[in-house]
Design an enzyme around this catalytic site. Structure first.
Site, PDB file in Angstrom:
ATOM      1  N   SER A  26      -4.327  -0.441   1.015  1.00 52.61           N
ATOM      2  CA  SER A  26      -4.719   0.858   0.454  1.00 52.61           C
ATOM      3  C   SER A  26      -6.233   0.974   0.366  1.00 52.61           C
ATOM      4  CB  SER A  26      -4.139   1.026  -0.956  1.00 52.61           C
ATOM      5  OG  SER A  26      -2.749   0.944  -0.920  1.00 52.61           O
TER       6      SER A  26
HETATM    7  N1  SAH Z   1      -0.750  -4.338  -1.858  1.00 46.29           N
HETATM    8  C1  SAH Z   1      -1.083  -4.438  -0.445  1.00 46.29           C
HETATM    9  C2  SAH Z   1      -0.777  -3.165   0.316  1.00 46.29           C
HETATM   10  C3  SAH Z   1       0.558  -3.206   0.746  1.00 46.29           C
HETATM   11  S1  SAH Z   1       1.185  -2.021   1.872  1.00 46.29           S
HETATM   12  C4  SAH Z   1      -2.492  -4.856  -0.223  1.00 46.29           C
HETATM   13  O1  SAH Z   1      -3.260  -4.991  -1.191  1.00 46.29           O
HETATM   14  O2  SAH Z   1      -2.846  -5.092   0.929  1.00 46.29           O
HETATM   15  C5  SAH Z   1       2.846  -2.132   1.322  1.00 46.29           C
HETATM   16  C6  SAH Z   1       3.504  -3.443   1.572  1.00 46.29           C
HETATM   17  O3  SAH Z   1       4.811  -3.355   1.000  1.00 46.29           O
HETATM   18  C7  SAH Z   1       3.714  -3.758   3.039  1.00 46.29           C
HETATM   19  O4  SAH Z   1       3.154  -5.002   3.318  1.00 46.29           O
HETATM   20  C8  SAH Z   1       5.234  -3.775   3.198  1.00 46.29           C
HETATM   21  O5  SAH Z   1       5.686  -4.717   4.141  1.00 46.29           O
HETATM   22  C9  SAH Z   1       5.684  -4.108   1.796  1.00 46.29           C
HETATM   23  N2  SAH Z   1       7.063  -3.741   1.448  1.00 46.29           N
HETATM   24  C10 SAH Z   1       7.755  -2.626   1.739  1.00 46.29           C
HETATM   25  N3  SAH Z   1       8.987  -2.667   1.200  1.00 46.29           N
HETATM   26  C11 SAH Z   1       9.089  -3.863   0.550  1.00 46.29           C
HETATM   27  C12 SAH Z   1      10.099  -4.507  -0.217  1.00 46.29           C
HETATM   28  N4  SAH Z   1      11.297  -3.957  -0.433  1.00 46.29           N
HETATM   29  N5  SAH Z   1       9.840  -5.716  -0.733  1.00 46.29           N
HETATM   30  C13 SAH Z   1       8.641  -6.312  -0.546  1.00 46.29           C
HETATM   31  N6  SAH Z   1       7.635  -5.754   0.163  1.00 46.29           N
HETATM   32  C14 SAH Z   1       7.853  -4.543   0.695  1.00 46.29           C
END
Ligand code: SAH
Length: 214
Positions: free
Chosen positions: A61
């Protein structure tokens, strides 16, 4: 320190000017080397005012959104925090600077591995990552003082509400698959008090209590 100027500018121009006021949050954004979490791209872009691709079709993000979600949790330092969606590990690192213990769940092994490497390199000892379906939370270490979901959900997963402590706070983007509303839910006994913060755009939360596919 590398990129110190970029970090100071990011904090002044992207965070403070938009109303992020929590001193501990601002300090963390000044210190944490965000460029370490973004491999394979020009590191100087790491401090830019937009999301960046991190592989597997996922994104880290924009700094402001990470700061806003973190500020909404009102961390003081002693908390146990759960993050859903480790991605690059940057948000987990921010939480690791501001709380006592951080647990983070990621659905892609490759992203979890990369994030773990960066967190080890920086020297974090209070962040645990696991691969799995974060819509079900992480029961083993529950309950949590705060939970942050960094992917967009169709509704708030019941498992996460259950794993939140009384008086705890949960920040989650809720809405459609293309855009959502960042919502903070406070748990007060049997009551849930939601506050809508702002519109936002996150990749989908995919899992049993989320979207069925991305
Ligand atoms: N917090 C992260 C941004 C993440 S983007 C950062 O600081 O970089 C959202 C993330 O959520 C992605 O990596 C995606 O693979 C993960 N995601 C989506 N659904 C999920 C689930 N059910 N359980 C765990 N991770 C999930």
């Amino acid at each position: 320190m590398a990129y110190e100027t970029e970090r100071n500018e990011m904090v002044a121009q992207q965070l403070m000017s938009r109303g992020i006021g929590d001193k501990r949050v601002l300090e963390t954004f000044r210190d944490l080397p965000r460029h370490e979490f973004i491999s394979g791209q020009t590191s100087s872009g790491a401090y830019a005012d937009h999301p960046l691709s991190i592989g597997e079709g996922q994104t880290i993000s924009q700094p402001y959104m990470v700061a806003l979600m973190t500020e909404c949790l009102r961390l003081e330092g002693n908390e146990k925090v759960l993050e859903i969606g480790t991605g690059s590990g940057y948000q987990a690192a921010v939480l690791g600077c501001l709380a006592a213990e951080v647990y983070s769940v990621e659905r892609f092994q490759s992203l979890a591995d990369k994030a773990q490497q960066v967190l080890d390199k920086i020297g974090f000892k209070n962040i645990k990552i696991k691969v799995g379906d974060g819509t079900l939370g992480w029961q083993e270490f529950a309950p949590y003082d705060a939970i942050v979901v960094t992917a967009g959900a169709p509704h708030t997963p019941v498992s996460l509400i259950k794993q939140l402590k009384n008086n705890g706070r949960l920040a989650i983007p809720v809405g459609g698959s293309l855009n959502q509303v960042l919502t903070v839910i406070e748990k007060k006994g049997k009551k849930l008090l939601p506050t809508e913060i702002c519109g936002c755009v996150f990749v989908p939360l995919v899992g049993e209590e989320g979207w069925q596919k991305d």
